[in-house]
Design an enzyme around this catalytic site. Sequence first.
Site, PDB file in Angstrom:
ATOM      1  N   ASP A  58       0.847  -1.195   0.000  1.00 40.46           N
ATOM      2  CA  ASP A  58       0.000   0.000   0.000  1.00 40.46           C
ATOM      3  C   ASP A  58       0.888   1.252   0.000  1.00 40.46           C
ATOM      4  OD1 ASP A  58      -1.812   2.083   0.710  1.00 40.46           O
ATOM      5  OD2 ASP A  58      -3.072   0.667   1.798  1.00 40.46           O
ATOM      6  N   GLU A  81      -7.357   5.362  -6.569  1.00 46.30           N
ATOM      7  CA  GLU A  81      -8.715   4.916  -6.860  1.00 46.30           C
ATOM      8  C   GLU A  81      -9.160   5.801  -8.009  1.00 46.30           C
ATOM      9  OE1 GLU A  81     -10.716   2.513  -5.818  1.00 46.30           O
ATOM     10  OE2 GLU A  81      -9.231   1.677  -4.438  1.00 46.30           O
ATOM     11  N   THR A 121      -5.198  14.117 -13.647  1.00 45.74           N
ATOM     12  CA  THR A 121      -6.260  14.038 -14.640  1.00 45.74           C
ATOM     13  C   THR A 121      -6.779  15.423 -15.010  1.00 45.74           C
ATOM     14  OG1 THR A 121      -8.566  13.328 -14.899  1.00 45.74           O
ATOM     15  CG2 THR A 121      -7.818  13.654 -12.663  1.00 45.74           C
ATOM     16  N   ASP A 122      -7.367  15.535 -16.204  1.00 47.38           N
ATOM     17  CA  ASP A 122      -7.998  16.799 -16.599  1.00 47.38           C
ATOM     18  C   ASP A 122      -9.247  17.092 -15.769  1.00 47.38           C
ATOM     19  OD1 ASP A 122      -9.636  14.837 -17.704  1.00 47.38           O
ATOM     20  OD2 ASP A 122      -9.478  15.566 -19.772  1.00 47.38           O
ATOM     21  N   GLU A 123      -9.761  16.071 -15.065  1.00 47.06           N
ATOM     22  CA  GLU A 123     -11.005  16.277 -14.297  1.00 47.06           C
ATOM     23  C   GLU A 123     -10.834  17.266 -13.151  1.00 47.06           C
ATOM     24  OE1 GLU A 123     -13.264  12.898 -13.189  1.00 47.06           O
ATOM     25  OE2 GLU A 123     -12.724  11.788 -14.984  1.00 47.06           O
ATOM     26  N   TYR A 148     -13.968  11.569  -6.628  1.00 49.86           N
ATOM     27  CA  TYR A 148     -12.725  11.156  -7.300  1.00 49.86           C
ATOM     28  C   TYR A 148     -11.895  12.369  -7.712  1.00 49.86           C
ATOM     29  CZ  TYR A 148      -9.673  10.099 -11.252  1.00 49.86           C
ATOM     30  OH  TYR A 148      -8.605  10.058 -12.101  1.00 49.86           O
ATOM     31  N   LYS A 152      -8.167  13.879  -6.472  1.00 52.63           N
ATOM     32  CA  LYS A 152      -7.025  14.061  -7.383  1.00 52.63           C
ATOM     33  C   LYS A 152      -6.563  15.523  -7.338  1.00 52.63           C
ATOM     34  CE  LYS A 152      -5.290  11.577  -9.783  1.00 52.63           C
ATOM     35  NZ  LYS A 152      -4.185  10.578  -9.581  1.00 52.63           N
ATOM     36  N   ASN A 177      -8.923  11.423 -21.103  1.00 56.24           N
ATOM     37  CA  ASN A 177      -9.381  10.020 -21.005  1.00 56.24           C
ATOM     38  C   ASN A 177      -8.530   9.071 -21.847  1.00 56.24           C
ATOM     39  OD1 ASN A 177     -11.804  11.514 -20.076  1.00 56.24           O
ATOM     40  ND2 ASN A 177     -12.712   9.481 -20.076  1.00 56.24           N
ATOM     41  N   ARG A 191     -16.100  -1.587 -21.123  1.00 56.73           N
ATOM     42  CA  ARG A 191     -17.393  -2.118 -20.667  1.00 56.73           C
ATOM     43  C   ARG A 191     -18.296  -2.403 -21.874  1.00 56.73           C
ATOM     44  NH1 ARG A 191     -22.508   0.448 -17.299  1.00 56.73           N
ATOM     45  NH2 ARG A 191     -23.373  -1.580 -16.800  1.00 56.73           N
ATOM     46  N   TYR A 205     -24.955   6.523 -20.570  1.00 56.53           N
ATOM     47  CA  TYR A 205     -25.509   7.355 -19.493  1.00 56.53           C
ATOM     48  C   TYR A 205     -26.248   8.550 -20.099  1.00 56.53           C
ATOM     49  CZ  TYR A 205     -22.320   5.053 -16.128  1.00 56.53           C
ATOM     50  OH  TYR A 205     -21.641   4.169 -15.336  1.00 56.53           O
TER      51      TYR A 205
HETATM   52  P1  NAD Z   1      -6.625   1.821 -12.378  1.00 51.53           P
HETATM   53  O1  NAD Z   1      -7.778   1.886 -11.433  1.00 51.53           O
HETATM   54  O2  NAD Z   1      -6.731   0.962 -13.592  1.00 51.53           O
HETATM   55  O3  NAD Z   1      -5.306   1.359 -11.592  1.00 51.53           O
HETATM   56  C1  NAD Z   1      -4.978   1.837 -10.318  1.00 51.53           C
HETATM   57  C2  NAD Z   1      -3.892   0.932  -9.748  1.00 51.53           C
HETATM   58  O4  NAD Z   1      -3.517   1.468  -8.462  1.00 51.53           O
HETATM   59  C3  NAD Z   1      -4.361  -0.512  -9.506  1.00 51.53           C
HETATM   60  O5  NAD Z   1      -3.380  -1.416  -9.956  1.00 51.53           O
HETATM   61  C4  NAD Z   1      -4.524  -0.594  -7.994  1.00 51.53           C
HETATM   62  O6  NAD Z   1      -4.301  -1.897  -7.468  1.00 51.53           O
HETATM   63  C5  NAD Z   1      -3.462   0.393  -7.526  1.00 51.53           C
HETATM   64  N1  NAD Z   1      -3.750   0.931  -6.186  1.00 51.53           N
HETATM   65  C6  NAD Z   1      -4.937   1.445  -5.739  1.00 51.53           C
HETATM   66  N2  NAD Z   1      -4.822   1.821  -4.451  1.00 51.53           N
HETATM   67  C7  NAD Z   1      -3.535   1.567  -4.080  1.00 51.53           C
HETATM   68  C8  NAD Z   1      -2.800   1.759  -2.883  1.00 51.53           C
HETATM   69  N3  NAD Z   1      -3.368   2.291  -1.778  1.00 51.53           N
HETATM   70  N4  NAD Z   1      -1.501   1.381  -2.856  1.00 51.53           N
HETATM   71  C9  NAD Z   1      -0.902   0.836  -3.950  1.00 51.53           C
HETATM   72  N5  NAD Z   1      -1.553   0.622  -5.106  1.00 51.53           N
HETATM   73  C10 NAD Z   1      -2.854   0.993  -5.187  1.00 51.53           C
HETATM   74  O7  NAD Z   1      -6.328   3.338 -12.771  1.00 51.53           O
HETATM   75  P2  NAD Z   1      -5.838   3.950 -14.156  1.00 51.53           P
HETATM   76  O8  NAD Z   1      -7.006   4.236 -15.013  1.00 51.53           O
HETATM   77  O9  NAD Z   1      -4.700   3.153 -14.674  1.00 51.53           O
HETATM   78  O10 NAD Z   1      -5.287   5.377 -13.642  1.00 51.53           O
HETATM   79  C11 NAD Z   1      -3.924   5.493 -13.207  1.00 51.53           C
HETATM   80  C12 NAD Z   1      -3.652   6.938 -12.862  1.00 51.53           C
HETATM   81  O11 NAD Z   1      -3.895   7.773 -13.991  1.00 51.53           O
HETATM   82  C13 NAD Z   1      -4.546   7.490 -11.745  1.00 51.53           C
HETATM   83  O12 NAD Z   1      -3.774   8.330 -10.922  1.00 51.53           O
HETATM   84  C14 NAD Z   1      -5.615   8.280 -12.491  1.00 51.53           C
HETATM   85  O13 NAD Z   1      -6.117   9.329 -11.688  1.00 51.53           O
HETATM   86  C15 NAD Z   1      -4.810   8.814 -13.654  1.00 51.53           C
HETATM   87  N6  NAD Z   1      -5.564   9.124 -14.877  1.00 51.53           N
HETATM   88  C16 NAD Z   1      -6.371   8.194 -15.444  1.00 51.53           C
HETATM   89  C17 NAD Z   1      -7.026   8.470 -16.635  1.00 51.53           C
HETATM   90  C18 NAD Z   1      -7.905   7.442 -17.329  1.00 51.53           C
HETATM   91  O14 NAD Z   1      -8.466   7.736 -18.380  1.00 51.53           O
HETATM   92  N7  NAD Z   1      -8.046   6.222 -16.810  1.00 51.53           N
HETATM   93  C19 NAD Z   1      -6.861   9.719 -17.238  1.00 51.53           C
HETATM   94  C20 NAD Z   1      -6.023  10.667 -16.613  1.00 51.53           C
HETATM   95  C21 NAD Z   1      -5.370  10.354 -15.448  1.00 51.53           C
HETATM   96  O1  TDX Z   2     -21.415   2.421 -18.919  1.00 51.96           O
HETATM   97  C1  TDX Z   2     -21.059   3.596 -19.065  1.00 51.96           C
HETATM   98  N1  TDX Z   2     -21.799   4.419 -19.872  1.00 51.96           N
HETATM   99  C2  TDX Z   2     -21.475   5.730 -20.098  1.00 51.96           C
HETATM  100  O2  TDX Z   2     -22.182   6.429 -20.832  1.00 51.96           O
HETATM  101  C3  TDX Z   2     -19.885   4.146 -18.417  1.00 51.96           C
HETATM  102  C4  TDX Z   2     -19.039   3.280 -17.506  1.00 51.96           C
HETATM  103  C5  TDX Z   2     -19.558   5.466 -18.666  1.00 51.96           C
HETATM  104  N2  TDX Z   2     -20.326   6.246 -19.467  1.00 51.96           N
HETATM  105  C6  TDX Z   2     -19.917   7.639 -19.744  1.00 51.96           C
HETATM  106  C7  TDX Z   2     -19.506   8.476 -18.545  1.00 51.96           C
HETATM  107  C8  TDX Z   2     -18.447   9.389 -19.131  1.00 51.96           C
HETATM  108  O3  TDX Z   2     -19.067  10.523 -19.745  1.00 51.96           O
HETATM  109  O4  TDX Z   2     -18.726   7.534 -20.551  1.00 51.96           O
HETATM  110  C9  TDX Z   2     -17.790   8.564 -20.223  1.00 51.96           C
HETATM  111  C10 TDX Z   2     -16.478   7.920 -19.775  1.00 51.96           C
HETATM  112  O5  TDX Z   2     -16.727   7.295 -18.523  1.00 51.96           O
HETATM  113  P1  TDX Z   2     -15.553   6.596 -17.671  1.00 51.96           P
HETATM  114  O6  TDX Z   2     -14.882   5.560 -18.503  1.00 51.96           O
HETATM  115  O7  TDX Z   2     -16.128   6.190 -16.356  1.00 51.96           O
HETATM  116  O8  TDX Z   2     -14.499   7.785 -17.535  1.00 51.96           O
HETATM  117  P2  TDX Z   2     -14.569   9.255 -16.863  1.00 51.96           P
HETATM  118  O9  TDX Z   2     -15.575   9.341 -15.803  1.00 51.96           O
HETATM  119  O10 TDX Z   2     -14.613  10.243 -17.999  1.00 51.96           O
HETATM  120  O11 TDX Z   2     -13.106   9.297 -16.160  1.00 51.96           O
HETATM  121  C11 TDX Z   2     -11.952   8.731 -16.824  1.00 51.96           C
HETATM  122  O12 TDX Z   2     -11.152   9.744 -17.392  1.00 51.96           O
HETATM  123  C12 TDX Z   2     -10.499  10.599 -16.498  1.00 51.96           C
HETATM  124  C13 TDX Z   2     -11.126   7.893 -15.857  1.00 51.96           C
HETATM  125  O13 TDX Z   2     -11.940   6.881 -15.292  1.00 51.96           O
HETATM  126  C14 TDX Z   2     -10.524   8.761 -14.784  1.00 51.96           C
HETATM  127  O14 TDX Z   2      -9.663   7.989 -13.953  1.00 51.96           O
HETATM  128  C15 TDX Z   2      -9.711   9.846 -15.445  1.00 51.96           C
HETATM  129  O15 TDX Z   2      -9.248  10.728 -14.473  1.00 51.96           O
END
Ligand code: NAD
Ligand code: TDX
Length: 342
Positions: A58, A81, A121-123, A148, A152, A177, A191, A205
């Site tokens: 962790d 997370e 993230t851009d969020e 979330y 961040k 994203n 999904r 959604y």
């Molecule tokens: P993810 O949920 O797929 O992976 C997160 C990883 O972190 C997992 O392997 C999990 O086991 C690990 N983790 C969670 N809690 C932990 C802890 N307490 N200690 C150690 N490990 C832990 O996430 P992702 O989509 O790969 O995102 C990774 C990073 O990028 C995040 O910081 C997220 O905010 C950022 N990000 C994601 C997106 C996106 O589109 N997914 C976009 C911009 C930024």
């Molecule tokens: O079943 C779905 N149907 C749907 O319409 C799901 C799961 C999502 N959505 C919509 C919600 C969002 O507008 O699709 C878009 C993308 O959703 P997510 O994949 O949940 O991404 P989002 O909420 O945009 O956030 C992602 O991008 C920024 C990552 O999960 C974050 O970790 C990152 O910071």
Amino acid sequence: MQRILVTGGAGFIGSNFVHYVIAHTDFAVTVLDKLTYAGNLASLAGLSAERFTFVEGDICDAALVDSLVAGVDAVVHYAAESHNDNSLSDPTPFLHTNITGTFTLLEAVRRHGTRFHHISTDEVYGDLALDDPERFTENTPYNPSSPYSSTKAGSDLLVRAWVRSFGVYATISNCSNNYGPYQHVEKFIPRQITNILDGIRPRLYGAGQNVRDWIHADDHSSAVLTILEKGTAGETYLIGADGERNNKDVIERILAGMGLPADAYDHVSDRPGHDLRYAIDSTKLRSELGWSPSYPDFAAGLAGTIDWYRTNEAWWRPQKAATEAKYLDQGEALRTSGGVHS
Ligand code: NAD
Ligand code: TDX
């Protein structure tokens, strides 16, 4: 730089980064990951022990973090997370990992004088109107919407404070994203692909007008490596590939790419507080550090991602039933002309 610690390296973007670094540098990589529901060791399969070490743990475990930071030249911090919908049903782990975890890492890099790169993230900037000509830049004020994104944003502010108050050598990147292989099936694109493979209609959604700015995970990795190698201490860089699309358009492309009619999806209840639009202006990263994306064609990247989920069912199958059960539990309901039902 020879040895790096990658937190969250068993997750979606972290595992893509580890593969990218192993392929494009001679660095030795240690991954620290708690293996939550989102972490998957199968995403790191096949890496040679000569250059890759996995540590399960962790990022809030200060003693473990300290001992790992002591042995590396740089830390790249992906662990978080990461799913908005989960943060609406239980924010607790988001506070723990995203805030306390980042604080724990910052204290360790402060003690050891270690280079730190924070993945965000851009969020954190909130959302834009659909018809707004503007995009986010490094100067956009923070205005996060969800548990979330607010955690961040909080973690970004901690990094900035540790740079200014303690002289920590850190950079921050805020990316749009991501899509590509190894993404958990709770997220939008995987999904819908895996729903279709399972004979379930994709789920949109609300009206599906919300816009996301899509970037391939490999382009995120190349940008992070560029910042790690050339970025200026204390600076923030926005990462994006000009990939704005609304969710309806993405679902229709997935359906077409999988040989189904464009309208073969269902509308479901909207996400509370659903951000309307994200859009990144990555001029600073491109002009100051010379980065550019290698996957400018979203259609081609999406086709490759569909193929990956088709041929890697063994990777995603163990997550699928529990993920769909979680959505039902969170109250997702189909919307029909006659009302709402699950
Ligand atoms: P993810 O949920 O797929 O992976 C997160 C990883 O972190 C997992 O392997 C999990 O086991 C690990 N983790 C969670 N809690 C932990 C802890 N307490 N200690 C150690 N490990 C832990 O996430 P992702 O989509 O790969 O995102 C990774 C990073 O990028 C995040 O910081 C997220 O905010 C950022 N990000 C994601 C997106 C996106 O589109 N997914 C976009 C911009 C930024
Ligand atoms: O079943 C779905 N149907 C749907 O319409 C799901 C799961 C999502 N959505 C919509 C919600 C969002 O507008 O699709 C878009 C993308 O959703 P997510 O994949 O949940 O991404 P989002 O909420 O945009 O956030 C992602 O991008 C920024 C990552 O999960 C974050 O970790 C990152 O910071």
